[in-house]
Scaffold this motif. Structure first.
Motif, PDB file in Angstrom:
ATOM      1  N   ILE A  32       0.804  -0.738   0.040  1.00  0.00           N
ATOM      2  CA  ILE A  32      -0.187  -0.397  -0.150  1.00  0.00           C
ATOM      3  C   ILE A  32       0.738   1.730   0.167  1.00  0.00           C
ATOM      4  CG2 ILE A  32      -2.207  -1.258   1.460  1.00  0.00           C
ATOM      5  CD1 ILE A  32      -1.312  -0.139   3.830  1.00  0.00           C
ATOM      6  N   GLY A  33       2.086   0.767   0.160  1.00  0.00           N
ATOM      7  CA  GLY A  33       2.851   2.725   0.081  1.00  0.00           C
ATOM      8  C   GLY A  33       4.351   1.764  -0.233  1.00  0.00           C
ATOM      9  N   PHE A  34       5.490   2.867  -1.130  1.00  0.00           N
ATOM     10  CA  PHE A  34       6.620   2.280  -1.362  1.00  0.00           C
ATOM     11  C   PHE A  34       7.830   3.496  -1.740  1.00  0.00           C
ATOM     12  CE2 PHE A  34       4.320  -0.587  -4.561  1.00  0.00           C
ATOM     13  CZ  PHE A  34       4.585  -1.414  -4.648  1.00  0.00           C
ATOM     14  N   GLY A  35       8.275   3.721  -0.766  1.00  0.00           N
ATOM     15  CA  GLY A  35       9.534   4.235  -0.811  1.00  0.00           C
ATOM     16  C   GLY A  35      10.718   3.848  -0.965  1.00  0.00           C
ATOM     17  N   GLY A  36      11.768   4.210  -1.736  1.00  0.00           N
ATOM     18  CA  GLY A  36      12.818   3.522  -1.735  1.00  0.00           C
ATOM     19  C   GLY A  36      14.279   5.543  -1.889  1.00  0.00           C
ATOM     20  N   ALA A  37      14.945   4.902  -2.119  1.00  0.00           N
ATOM     21  CA  ALA A  37      16.291   5.485  -2.262  1.00  0.00           C
ATOM     22  C   ALA A  37      16.973   5.618  -3.362  1.00  0.00           C
ATOM     23  CB  ALA A  37      17.374   5.689  -1.176  1.00  0.00           C
ATOM     24  N   SER A  38      17.533   6.889  -4.397  1.00  0.00           N
ATOM     25  CA  SER A  38      18.675   6.458  -5.517  1.00  0.00           C
ATOM     26  C   SER A  38      17.352   5.350  -6.312  1.00  0.00           C
ATOM     27  CB  SER A  38      19.616   5.995  -5.422  1.00  0.00           C
ATOM     28  OG  SER A  38      20.795   5.751  -6.553  1.00  0.00           O
ATOM     29  N   ALA A  39      18.240   4.107  -7.087  1.00  0.00           N
ATOM     30  CA  ALA A  39      17.752   3.340  -8.143  1.00  0.00           C
ATOM     31  C   ALA A  39      16.273   2.785  -7.690  1.00  0.00           C
ATOM     32  CB  ALA A  39      18.924   1.756  -8.391  1.00  0.00           C
ATOM     33  N   GLY A  40      16.293   2.718  -5.585  1.00  0.00           N
ATOM     34  CA  GLY A  40      15.204   2.317  -5.424  1.00  0.00           C
ATOM     35  C   GLY A  40      14.178   3.232  -5.978  1.00  0.00           C
ATOM     36  N   SER A  41      14.174   4.621  -6.197  1.00  0.00           N
ATOM     37  CA  SER A  41      13.171   5.637  -6.313  1.00  0.00           C
ATOM     38  C   SER A  41      12.446   4.678  -6.980  1.00  0.00           C
ATOM     39  CB  SER A  41      13.801   6.585  -6.018  1.00  0.00           C
ATOM     40  OG  SER A  41      14.974   7.224  -7.021  1.00  0.00           O
ATOM     41  N   ILE A  42      13.383   4.868  -8.366  1.00  0.00           N
ATOM     42  CA  ILE A  42      13.013   4.767  -9.892  1.00  0.00           C
ATOM     43  C   ILE A  42      11.150   3.570  -9.341  1.00  0.00           C
ATOM     44  CG2 ILE A  42      13.307   3.500 -11.748  1.00  0.00           C
ATOM     45  CD1 ILE A  42      16.135   4.925 -11.365  1.00  0.00           C
ATOM     46  N   ILE A  43      12.415   1.959  -9.192  1.00  0.00           N
ATOM     47  CA  ILE A  43      11.437   1.261  -9.309  1.00  0.00           C
ATOM     48  C   ILE A  43      10.131   1.455  -8.117  1.00  0.00           C
ATOM     49  CG2 ILE A  43      11.461  -1.142  -8.240  1.00  0.00           C
ATOM     50  CD1 ILE A  43      13.161  -0.819 -10.131  1.00  0.00           C
ATOM     51  N   ALA A  44      10.217   2.238  -7.031  1.00  0.00           N
ATOM     52  CA  ALA A  44       8.974   2.699  -6.489  1.00  0.00           C
ATOM     53  C   ALA A  44       7.965   3.222  -7.153  1.00  0.00           C
ATOM     54  CB  ALA A  44       9.342   2.980  -4.760  1.00  0.00           C
ATOM     55  N   THR A  45       8.427   4.362  -7.981  1.00  0.00           N
ATOM     56  CA  THR A  45       7.589   5.039  -8.672  1.00  0.00           C
ATOM     57  C   THR A  45       6.687   4.078 -10.014  1.00  0.00           C
ATOM     58  OG1 THR A  45       9.321   6.483  -8.628  1.00  0.00           O
ATOM     59  CG2 THR A  45       7.838   7.382 -10.120  1.00  0.00           C
ATOM     60  N   LEU A  46       7.529   3.104 -10.428  1.00  0.00           N
ATOM     61  CA  LEU A  46       6.942   2.375 -11.650  1.00  0.00           C
ATOM     62  C   LEU A  46       6.012   1.129 -10.280  1.00  0.00           C
ATOM     63  CD1 LEU A  46      10.525   1.219 -13.479  1.00  0.00           C
ATOM     64  CD2 LEU A  46       8.590   2.995 -14.295  1.00  0.00           C
ATOM     65  N   ALA A  47       6.506   1.175  -9.856  1.00  0.00           N
ATOM     66  CA  ALA A  47       5.550   0.260  -9.183  1.00  0.00           C
ATOM     67  C   ALA A  47       4.318   0.476  -8.258  1.00  0.00           C
ATOM     68  CB  ALA A  47       6.294  -0.736  -7.597  1.00  0.00           C
ATOM     69  N   THR A  48       4.202   1.794  -7.885  1.00  0.00           N
ATOM     70  CA  THR A  48       3.221   3.226  -7.279  1.00  0.00           C
ATOM     71  C   THR A  48       1.847   3.348  -8.213  1.00  0.00           C
ATOM     72  OG1 THR A  48       4.506   3.849  -6.255  1.00  0.00           O
ATOM     73  CG2 THR A  48       2.844   4.961  -6.793  1.00  0.00           C
ATOM     74  N   VAL A  49       3.014   2.891  -9.288  1.00  0.00           N
ATOM     75  CA  VAL A  49       1.507   3.423 -10.502  1.00  0.00           C
ATOM     76  C   VAL A  49       0.716   1.632 -11.324  1.00  0.00           C
ATOM     77  CG1 VAL A  49       2.059   4.953 -11.118  1.00  0.00           C
ATOM     78  CG2 VAL A  49       3.337   3.525 -12.832  1.00  0.00           C
ATOM     79  N   GLU A  50       1.357   0.967 -10.371  1.00  0.00           N
ATOM     80  CA  GLU A  50       0.997  -0.596 -10.851  1.00  0.00           C
ATOM     81  C   GLU A  50       1.520  -1.463 -11.399  1.00  0.00           C
ATOM     82  OE1 GLU A  50      -3.184  -0.311 -11.146  1.00  0.00           O
ATOM     83  OE2 GLU A  50      -3.524   1.464  -9.176  1.00  0.00           O
ATOM     84  N   TYR A  51       2.380  -1.199 -12.024  1.00  0.00           N
ATOM     85  CA  TYR A  51       3.332  -2.269 -13.081  1.00  0.00           C
ATOM     86  C   TYR A  51       4.067  -3.001 -11.582  1.00  0.00           C
ATOM     87  CZ  TYR A  51       4.268   0.623 -16.568  1.00  0.00           C
ATOM     88  OH  TYR A  51       4.313   1.875 -18.351  1.00  0.00           O
ATOM     89  N   SER A  52       4.159  -4.797 -12.048  1.00  0.00           N
ATOM     90  CA  SER A  52       3.520  -5.549 -11.699  1.00  0.00           C
ATOM     91  C   SER A  52       5.514  -5.823 -11.786  1.00  0.00           C
ATOM     92  CB  SER A  52       3.418  -7.161 -11.931  1.00  0.00           C
ATOM     93  OG  SER A  52       3.979  -7.030 -13.129  1.00  0.00           O
ATOM     94  N   GLY A  53       6.322  -6.404 -10.808  1.00  0.00           N
ATOM     95  CA  GLY A  53       7.377  -6.777 -10.897  1.00  0.00           C
ATOM     96  C   GLY A  53       8.022  -7.405 -11.578  1.00  0.00           C
ATOM     97  N   ARG A  54       7.261  -8.019 -12.765  1.00  0.00           N
ATOM     98  CA  ARG A  54       8.057  -9.044 -13.681  1.00  0.00           C
ATOM     99  C   ARG A  54       8.170  -8.552 -14.459  1.00  0.00           C
ATOM    100  NH1 ARG A  54       5.545 -13.055 -10.535  1.00  0.00           N
ATOM    101  NH2 ARG A  54       6.032 -14.859 -10.651  1.00  0.00           N
ATOM    102  N   GLU A  55       6.194  -6.422 -15.074  1.00  0.00           N
ATOM    103  CA  GLU A  55       6.583  -6.147 -15.653  1.00  0.00           C
ATOM    104  C   GLU A  55       7.649  -5.150 -15.817  1.00  0.00           C
ATOM    105  OE1 GLU A  55       1.772  -5.283 -16.338  1.00  0.00           O
ATOM    106  OE2 GLU A  55       2.714  -4.607 -14.849  1.00  0.00           O
TER     107      GLU A  55
END
Length: 533
Positions: A32-55
């Motif tokens: 229900i929430g994603f937080g991230g730093a550096s590279a983690g912020s990219i993955i967190a943003t994509l996951a927030t807009v509902e891209y799955s891990g596999r996508e």
């Protein structure tokens, strides 16, 4: 099962984080929430807009990281080679000085750019990539079953994501170089002038020193979030205190290095290790202060460097599977009970029913249990104290509330009413102690129940709880028919070293409680009894 995800920095190794998310999705965990730093912020943003891990994995497979750099990484490779040459120079004879002069003369334009701009690249390609992926995401609002509103033209903010229907919270950390402090970008800031741009926030968080130029916003310069905290486990601490959902922190860490292996040690590597040591040590200290936190390390091969932008497809596959396997292993071994709850097993449904009947928020009870554990640690020599409440069902006693047991297999401990040290306390109607190093097989516990108790637990205390809601005078009448359960503590300290036990031989249990500890046990037993009644 709902949870918050914290994604660490790690440069190109961030592909592993997509594997972590995919593993959680396969287990039915809803972030229900994603937080991230550096590279983690990219993955967190994509996951927030509902891209799955596999996508996300497929997205990265078809978009080499080198394409995020304006020249496919040519300047970065030159700078890495130059730093390597500087670091391996061992003498300052005329030959060495001549080599140094030639190297500097060859790369002087590169060094001048670093001096002027503090980075090699502006990261426009990264910004364009993120904006394209966010804007072209299929716009079906899954819960509402309708088309999602479109994002506004031009820049869009964290609140804009909320307005168009993305419900997951997004928090990104960057480093404010002027005020020398971390800054958190999110939709939670109510000041209209601080409604941050999502793309700019990610751009700031990923501004790896010397590689990307810092971001200039309102005369403040923002750089890589990992400089402040590479694993910002604190981002959802306030939310967790309200809803009790766990925080899963996925950390990209290097594999243990083989002895005798020396692949060279350049200036970039030295700076990276120096910075990583200072940052990660503080992150490790912080992890111990946050309850409900689940730390999941993902071991990454050392040959895959943070700045190796030209990853092969095989290396990307290795990273993805490392993340998937590390997360899956953690879910299968450390928190198996979560997925029994997700399936709504009989025991977990019973826990929910009992908690509803008590009519006290579980977060309140668990907070009091934390106070009790800390109180015993402060007043005695017992350490790493866990605390739980076992309440009575029709023919068993079951852990209903707990502190310190999130990662342990006995969080769903259920035993016969007369079994265990808790059963002894129920029968004697007074606090009892037990030496777990000697008595696990002597208290009527099944082999399965014994195996659930963590091996590091050496001592335990059980305190009977009574229903005092009908007491008129305020005096508690201790009788078996008013017994509702037990308050239980255990520690990894040997019983003789806890300060809980009197030095007395020949007692049936070998467990006479010291007067001050016994008084404290009765006090907290009365507090919990009143709270639950």
């Amino acid at each position: 099962m709902k949870a918050y995800a914290i994604l660490s920095g790690g440069g190109v190794k961030g592909v592993a984080l997509a594997g972590c998310i995919a593993a959680a999705e396969d287990k039915g965990i809803e972030f229900i929430g994603f937080g991230g730093a550096s590279a983690g912020s990219i993955i967190a943003t994509l996951a927030t807009v509902e891209y799955s891990g596999r996508e996300i994995r497929e997205m990265m497979k078809h978009k080499p990281f080198s394409e995020f750099l304006d020249d496919e990484g040519e300047k970065l490779e030159r700078l890495k080679n130059f730093s390597q040459q500087l670091f391996v120079l061992e003498t300052f004879g005329w030959r060495t000085k001549w080599k140094l002069y030639k190297s500097y003369n060859r790369e002087r334009h590169l060094i001048q750019k670093l001096y002027q701009d503090s980075g090699l690249y502006k990261a426009h390609r990264l910004e364009n990539f993120l904006e394209e992926k966010i804007r072209t995401k299929p716009d079906i609002d899954r819960k509402a079953g309708k088309d999602r509103e479109e994002l506004p033209e031009g820049d869009f903010t964290f609140r804009d994501l909320r307005k168009v229907g993305y419900r997951k919270s997004l928090k990104i950390i960057a480093s404010d170089l002027v005020s020398r402090r971390p800054i958190i970008f999110s939709a939670g800031d109510l000041l209209p002038e601080r409604d941050w741009s999502v793309i700019t926030a990610v751009r700031a968080s990923t501004s790896y020193p010397f590689v990307f130029e810092p971001v200039n916003m309102n005369r403040n310069y923002y750089a890589d979030g990992g400089i402040s905290s590479n694993l910002p486990v604190f981002l959802f601490e306030q939310e967790r205190k309200k809803d009790s959902y766990p925080i899963l922190a996925f950390d990209l860490v290097p594999e243990a290095e083989d002895e005798g292996v020396d692949d060279g040690y350049g200036l970039f590597t030295f700076c990276s290790d120096l910075l990583g040591t200072s940052l990660e040590s503080s992150d490790k200290l912080l992890q111990g202060l946050i309850s409900g936190l689940h730390y999941i390390p993902v071991r990454i091969p050392r040959k895959i460097d943070t700045l190796k932008f030209k990853l092969t497809e095989d290396e990307q596959t290795i990273l993805y599977h490392r993340g998937y396997e590390a997360a899956t292993d953690y879910f299968n071994t450390k928190v198996r009970y979560w997925f029994g709850a997700a399936e709504d097993t009989k025991a977990n449904q019973l826990i929910k029913d009992i908690q509803r009947g008590v009519r006290v928020l579980p977060t309140i009870v668990n907070s009091v249990l934390e106070l009790i554990a800390k109180d015993f640690e402060a007043r005695t020599t017992a350490r790493n104290v866990r605390c739980n409440i076992m309440l009575s069902t029709e023919n068993a006693q079951l852990v209903i509330y707990q502190y310190g047991m999130d990662r342990d297999p006995d969080i769903d401990f259920e035993i016969d009413l007369k079994a265990g040290w808790t059963g002894v306390a129920r029968q004697r109607l007074r606090p009892v102690l037990v030496d777990l190093t000697q008595s696990r097989d002597k208290l009527g516990l099944s082999r399965e129940a014994q195996n659930k108790i963590p091996k590091d637990r050496k001592s335990a205390m059980a305190i009977p709880l009574f229903d005092i809601s009908t007491s008129i005078s305020g005096k508690v009448e201790v009788s078996e028919n008013k017994l509702i359960g037990t308050l239980n503590l255990d520690t990894d300290t040997a019983l003789g070293e806890t300060g809980w036990k009197l030095d007395a031989e020949g007692h049936p249990d070998g467990t006479l409680i010291t007067p001050d500890v016994g008084e404290r046990a009765l006090f907290w037993g009365a507090v919990i009894s009143k709270l639950l009644s």
